[in-house]
Design a protein around this motif. Structure first.
Motif, short mmCIF file in Angstrom:
data_model
loop_
_atom_site.label_atom_id
_atom_site.label_comp_id
_atom_site.label_asym_id
_atom_site.label_seq_id
_atom_site.Cartn_x
_atom_site.Cartn_y
_atom_site.Cartn_z
N PRO A 225 -0.95 -1.24 1.25
CA PRO A 225 -2.28 -0.84 0.77
C PRO A 225 -2.36 -0.76 -0.76
O PRO A 225 -3.37 -1.13 -1.35
CB PRO A 225 -2.49 0.54 1.41
CG PRO A 225 -1.68 0.49 2.66
CD PRO A 225 -0.46 -0.32 2.30
N GLU A 226 -1.26 -0.31 -1.38
CA GLU A 226 -1.24 -0.21 -2.84
C GLU A 226 -1.37 -1.58 -3.49
O GLU A 226 -2.10 -1.76 -4.48
CB GLU A 226 0.05 0.47 -3.32
CG GLU A 226 0.15 1.94 -2.97
CD GLU A 226 0.45 2.19 -1.49
OE1 GLU A 226 0.14 3.30 -1.00
OE2 GLU A 226 0.99 1.27 -0.82
N ILE A 229 -4.94 -3.00 -3.16
CA ILE A 229 -5.84 -2.42 -4.16
C ILE A 229 -5.63 -3.10 -5.51
O ILE A 229 -6.59 -3.52 -6.17
CB ILE A 229 -5.62 -0.90 -4.29
CG1 ILE A 229 -6.04 -0.19 -3.00
CG2 ILE A 229 -6.38 -0.34 -5.49
CD1 ILE A 229 -5.60 1.27 -2.92
N GLU A 258 -10.43 3.22 -5.70
CA GLU A 258 -9.16 3.01 -5.02
C GLU A 258 -9.10 3.78 -3.70
O GLU A 258 -8.55 3.29 -2.72
CB GLU A 258 -8.01 3.42 -5.93
CG GLU A 258 -7.81 2.47 -7.11
CD GLU A 258 -6.54 2.75 -7.88
OE1 GLU A 258 -5.90 3.80 -7.60
OE2 GLU A 258 -6.18 1.93 -8.76
N SER A 259 -9.67 4.96 -3.67
CA SER A 259 -9.67 5.75 -2.43
C SER A 259 -10.43 5.05 -1.32
O SER A 259 -9.96 4.97 -0.18
CB SER A 259 -10.28 7.14 -2.70
OG SER A 259 -10.36 7.88 -1.51
N ARG A 262 -8.51 1.91 -0.22
CA ARG A 262 -7.37 2.25 0.61
C ARG A 262 -7.78 2.49 2.06
O ARG A 262 -7.13 2.03 3.00
CB ARG A 262 -6.65 3.48 0.06
CG ARG A 262 -5.43 3.91 0.87
CD ARG A 262 -4.83 5.19 0.32
NE ARG A 262 -4.41 5.01 -1.05
CZ ARG A 262 -3.24 4.46 -1.40
NH1 ARG A 262 -2.38 4.09 -0.47
NH2 ARG A 262 -2.92 4.32 -2.67
N GLU A 266 -6.23 0.09 4.98
CA GLU A 266 -5.38 0.70 6.00
C GLU A 266 -5.93 0.49 7.41
O GLU A 266 -5.19 0.65 8.38
CB GLU A 266 -5.20 2.19 5.71
CG GLU A 266 -4.30 2.47 4.51
CD GLU A 266 -4.12 3.95 4.25
OE1 GLU A 266 -4.93 4.75 4.77
OE2 GLU A 266 -3.17 4.31 3.51
#
Length: 290
Positions: A225-226, A229, A258-259, A262, A266
């Motif tokens: 996920p990182e 982003i 980013e939240s 994510r 996910e």
């Protein structure tokens, strides 16, 4: 056919100066992540041993190398791209694979191509970025021998490509859209999404027997996920919005963007290679009149 640096258009300069480092950083995603589209298309192309093939906007040349193996030692493939670093990597990979029937040359299909040389012309996710698409498509046709064939792959509608569009939608909730004078990679990945418009472009460029085949495949958008982003904020529609907003405003909104990204990433398919999201393309094929 190889252009001098002083003759480069702003578009070509932008690719070499701004986008190339980002593309190179995420090569494993941009090249490996498109593997399902390539696997769905390349085996179905009417390529034969001994053919001469031109690959326009070949990037690092992975498709050129696949085609080189299909056409065999009696065949020939020329891969062109306007980015110097991509060509260097393609040459290295050809040597590593022991392929002597493939050549990589720095060129811009909107400016110049060889004429009347090839049995087949291919392009994967590159023609959408032509600033003058009909003129460039015509150059591709003129590169063909009479009766030669071409196939190019382009993205379909935004709503059919959440792998690309979702990041932009999230970013636009918090940042303004790019202005008309923004630095961009060209008309954009969805400039040929409309079948009717793309068909008119092909006919205006002089092609016959234009056909469209829809391909729905997932593409890899990152290994974690990182990374998804970071990739989304560096390349593609979402990255363009983030870049053009300016560093101060973009960084102020980074945490919330980013939240939300994510949460989306996910929720997508995940395997040992990475995270995969839905995408959809047109495989457009046509023929140069005999």
């Amino acid at each position: 056919m190889v252009m001098e640096q002083d003759d480069d258009t702003d578009f070509v300069k932008f690719w070499n100066a701004v986008l190339e480092p980002k593309f190179t950083r995420y090569r494993h995603i941009l090249q490996g992540g498109l593997s399902r589209h390539s696997a769905a298309v390349i085996p179905k192309l009417p390529l034969k041993e001994g053919m001469s093939v031109l690959d326009v906007g070949c990037g690092w040349g992975d498709m050129s190398l696949q085609v080189a193996e299909i056409v065999g030692p009696e065949g020939r493939i020329l891969g062109i791209d306007c980015v110097d670093a991509f060509m260097e990597e393609g040459r290295k990979d050809a040597v590593a694979k022991g392929l002597s029937n493939v050549e990589f040359s720095r060129g811009d299909a909107e400016v110049a191509l060889p004429e009347n040389e090839f049995d087949y012309v291919i392009a994967r996710f590159g023609t959408m970025f032509f600033t003058n698409p009909v003129a460039a498509l015509r150059r591709m046709r003129l590169a063909l021998k009479p009766g030669g064939q071409m196939t190019h792959i382009v993205w379909r509608r935004r709503e059919d490509n959440p792998a690309w569009q979702k990041a932009k939608d999230i970013t636009l909730r918090h940042l303004p859209p790019p202005g008309e004078d923004a630095d961009t990679c060209g008309p954009g990945p969805f400039s040929m999404a409309n079948q009717e418009v793309a068909g008119l472009m092909m006919k205006s460029a002089g092609y016959e027997d234009v056909t469209f085949t829809r391909v729905d495949e997932k593409i890899m958008i990152g290994t974690t996920p990182e990374e998804c982003i970071a990739f989304a904020l560096a390349i593609g529609p979402g990255g363009e919005v983030f870049r053009e907003a300016g560093e101060e405003l973009a960084e102020a909104k980074r945490a919330v963007i980013e939240s939300e990204m994510r949460e989306y990433f996910e929720s997508q398919e995940r395997d040992e290679d990475g995270i995969w999201a839905p995408s959809s393309s047109w495989v457009i094929s046509a023929r140069n009149p005999a």
